[in-house]
Design a protein around this motif. Sequence first.
Motif, PDB file in Angstrom:
ATOM      1  N   ILE A 162       0.846  -1.199   0.000  1.00  0.00           N
ATOM      2  CA  ILE A 162       0.000   0.000   0.000  1.00  0.00           C
ATOM      3  C   ILE A 162       0.880   1.248   0.000  1.00  0.00           C
ATOM      4  CG2 ILE A 162      -1.676   1.323   1.346  1.00  0.00           C
ATOM      5  CD1 ILE A 162      -2.770  -1.353   2.381  1.00  0.00           C
ATOM      6  N   LYS A 163       1.933   1.219   0.799  1.00  0.00           N
ATOM      7  CA  LYS A 163       2.852   2.359   0.864  1.00  0.00           C
ATOM      8  C   LYS A 163       3.530   2.596  -0.483  1.00  0.00           C
ATOM      9  CE  LYS A 163       6.676   4.143   3.626  1.00  0.00           C
ATOM     10  NZ  LYS A 163       7.595   3.874   4.782  1.00  0.00           N
ATOM     11  N   ASN A 164       3.974   1.514  -1.133  1.00  0.00           N
ATOM     12  CA  ASN A 164       4.624   1.649  -2.446  1.00  0.00           C
ATOM     13  C   ASN A 164       3.650   2.202  -3.484  1.00  0.00           C
ATOM     14  OD1 ASN A 164       6.933   0.576  -1.325  1.00  0.00           O
ATOM     15  ND2 ASN A 164       6.486  -1.520  -1.996  1.00  0.00           N
ATOM     16  N   ALA A 165       2.406   1.717  -3.447  1.00  0.00           N
ATOM     17  CA  ALA A 165       1.409   2.209  -4.400  1.00  0.00           C
ATOM     18  C   ALA A 165       1.138   3.689  -4.178  1.00  0.00           C
ATOM     19  CB  ALA A 165       0.109   1.408  -4.252  1.00  0.00           C
ATOM     20  N   ASN A 166       1.121   4.083  -2.943  1.00  0.00           N
ATOM     21  CA  ASN A 166       0.877   5.485  -2.611  1.00  0.00           C
ATOM     22  C   ASN A 166       1.994   6.371  -3.156  1.00  0.00           C
ATOM     23  OD1 ASN A 166      -0.239   7.758  -1.520  1.00  0.00           O
ATOM     24  ND2 ASN A 166       0.235   7.266   0.607  1.00  0.00           N
ATOM     25  N   ILE A 167       3.218   5.841  -3.119  1.00  0.00           N
ATOM     26  CA  ILE A 167       4.354   6.616  -3.641  1.00  0.00           C
ATOM     27  C   ILE A 167       4.250   6.770  -5.154  1.00  0.00           C
ATOM     28  CG2 ILE A 167       6.861   6.594  -3.973  1.00  0.00           C
ATOM     29  CD1 ILE A 167       7.089   5.172  -1.266  1.00  0.00           C
ATOM     30  N   GLU A 168       3.798   5.721  -5.838  1.00  0.00           N
ATOM     31  CA  GLU A 168       3.759   5.735  -7.315  1.00  0.00           C
ATOM     32  C   GLU A 168       2.563   6.516  -7.858  1.00  0.00           C
ATOM     33  OE1 GLU A 168       3.960   1.800  -8.836  1.00  0.00           O
ATOM     34  OE2 GLU A 168       5.738   1.253  -7.670  1.00  0.00           O
ATOM     35  N   ILE A 169       1.464   6.589  -7.076  1.00  0.00           N
ATOM     36  CA  ILE A 169       0.266   7.281  -7.557  1.00  0.00           C
ATOM     37  C   ILE A 169       0.350   8.751  -7.154  1.00  0.00           C
ATOM     38  CG2 ILE A 169      -2.242   7.423  -7.376  1.00  0.00           C
ATOM     39  CD1 ILE A 169      -2.241   4.410  -6.797  1.00  0.00           C
ATOM     40  N   PRO A 170       0.339   9.692  -8.115  1.00  0.00           N
ATOM     41  CA  PRO A 170       0.562  11.103  -7.800  1.00  0.00           C
ATOM     42  C   PRO A 170      -0.657  11.861  -7.273  1.00  0.00           C
ATOM     43  CG  PRO A 170       0.339  10.815 -10.164  1.00  0.00           C
ATOM     44  CD  PRO A 170       0.273   9.436  -9.569  1.00  0.00           C
ATOM     45  N   GLY A 171      -1.865  11.387  -7.495  1.00  0.00           N
ATOM     46  CA  GLY A 171      -3.048  12.163  -7.132  1.00  0.00           C
ATOM     47  C   GLY A 171      -3.117  12.461  -5.636  1.00  0.00           C
ATOM     48  N   GLU A 172      -3.437  13.724  -5.280  1.00  0.00           N
ATOM     49  CA  GLU A 172      -3.470  14.113  -3.871  1.00  0.00           C
ATOM     50  C   GLU A 172      -4.636  13.472  -3.125  1.00  0.00           C
ATOM     51  OE1 GLU A 172      -3.445  18.307  -3.438  1.00  0.00           O
ATOM     52  OE2 GLU A 172      -1.493  18.578  -4.424  1.00  0.00           O
ATOM     53  N   GLU A 173      -5.814  13.411  -3.757  1.00  0.00           N
ATOM     54  CA  GLU A 173      -6.995  12.872  -3.092  1.00  0.00           C
ATOM     55  C   GLU A 173      -6.832  11.388  -2.792  1.00  0.00           C
ATOM     56  OE1 GLU A 173     -10.694  12.916  -1.259  1.00  0.00           O
ATOM     57  OE2 GLU A 173      -9.359  14.549  -1.899  1.00  0.00           O
ATOM     58  N   ILE A 174      -6.401  10.630  -3.805  1.00  0.00           N
ATOM     59  CA  ILE A 174      -6.205   9.200  -3.596  1.00  0.00           C
ATOM     60  C   ILE A 174      -5.054   8.946  -2.623  1.00  0.00           C
ATOM     61  CG2 ILE A 174      -4.647   8.980  -5.573  1.00  0.00           C
ATOM     62  CD1 ILE A 174      -7.241   6.364  -4.360  1.00  0.00           C
ATOM     63  N   SER A 175      -4.048   9.816  -2.664  1.00  0.00           N
ATOM     64  CA  SER A 175      -2.911   9.670  -1.749  1.00  0.00           C
ATOM     65  C   SER A 175      -3.357   9.844  -0.292  1.00  0.00           C
ATOM     66  CB  SER A 175      -1.825  10.688  -2.104  1.00  0.00           C
ATOM     67  OG  SER A 175      -0.731  10.565  -1.223  1.00  0.00           O
ATOM     68  N   ARG A 176      -4.260  10.798  -0.063  1.00  0.00           N
ATOM     69  CA  ARG A 176      -4.765  11.009   1.298  1.00  0.00           C
ATOM     70  C   ARG A 176      -5.511   9.774   1.789  1.00  0.00           C
ATOM     71  NH1 ARG A 176      -9.491  12.120   3.271  1.00  0.00           N
ATOM     72  NH2 ARG A 176     -10.394  12.408   1.186  1.00  0.00           N
ATOM     73  N   LYS A 177      -6.286   9.165   0.910  1.00  0.00           N
ATOM     74  CA  LYS A 177      -7.038   7.971   1.290  1.00  0.00           C
ATOM     75  C   LYS A 177      -6.105   6.788   1.543  1.00  0.00           C
ATOM     76  CE  LYS A 177     -11.104   9.512  -1.269  1.00  0.00           C
ATOM     77  NZ  LYS A 177     -12.084   9.228  -2.352  1.00  0.00           N
TER      78      LYS A 177
END
Length: 352
Positions: A226-241
């Motif tokens: 989950i942490k790695n995916a969060n790093i690769e996905i740039p969107g702020e809204e999805i990153s917050r979730k």
Amino acid sequence: MDFNRLNHDVRNVANGALDEVRRSVAGKRKLSAKSNKTAVPVGRVSGTVFTVLGSIGSSMFLIASMVTGTIGYKLGISVMYSITAFVLLPCFVGSTVLLANGSIIRKRLKRFRRYVEQTHGLSYFMIKDFSSAAGRSSKYIVKDLRKMIAVGMFPEGHIDDKETYFMLDDDSYELYLRSQENMRMREKEETLRQKREQKDKFNKKDIMEPEIRKAINEGRQYVQKIKNANIEIPGEEISRKLDRLEEVTGKIYDYVESRPEKFPEIKKFTEYFLPTTLKLLDAYRQFDNQPVKGENISTAKKEIEDTMDTINLAFENLLDNLFRDAAMDVSTDISVLETMLAQEGLSQKNIK
């Protein structure tokens, strides 16, 4: 009119009133006896006597020393010098010391009365309250009280080891000692309980079943994914979730690792919910990496983003349910504590 009957009734009323007076006087004598037992104004007579004799003696011997010294000087009589040096002056010094002791005793007696008035009839009080009332430091009050105990002004007076409380009688001191012993026993029991819990936790961790250990290790790997995916996905809204998802998931496995008996409650979470969530994140990452984002990709990404809110809420509810037994234990402890405080008259509604 039956005068004999009237006379008999009058005598009964009079005797009843006398009995009431006797009981009142006896009660006052008993209270006075208790007060005299715990607070005795030692020095009331000696302080006055020392002050009067010291004042008279110091004045008289000072004048006598001056007169004999003057006469001896003018007439050259050596015996006058001897009388002044070896009789009158020592008597003057002794009288001055007597006067000083009398003053000290009277001042101590004045402070004693102030202390007794400040107790308001209680058998114990906090020394800091006396410190505020007397305008003296607590250290001075403790030293003063110890001196009063030594001279017998408080025959049954006691000061606790921490120099916080002063107790006027032996009964209060015994009650204080019992409460301190009970407190030490409770602290000892609490320390032993904590040690047992730590030992149990350590043992549980060591004897954890292989299936549970494997599931927890896999769960840690999911958290890292989950942490790695969060790093690769740039969107702020999805990153917050995803930040929230990573935090809640990590806490779930932390809790189950400390209490392996809770593992059955997260088995479906580990075997289905979390892998499915990772599958959705992988799909989102693939969609996000496409150079051309058509309507289908945008719609799919939006659905995944909305679903993350549902997933986070569900995982938070799962974490909260894991604490259900602990919360019930806390509620039970609070209920028992409130009941005991009310029984002892210590609850807020009973304090005036």
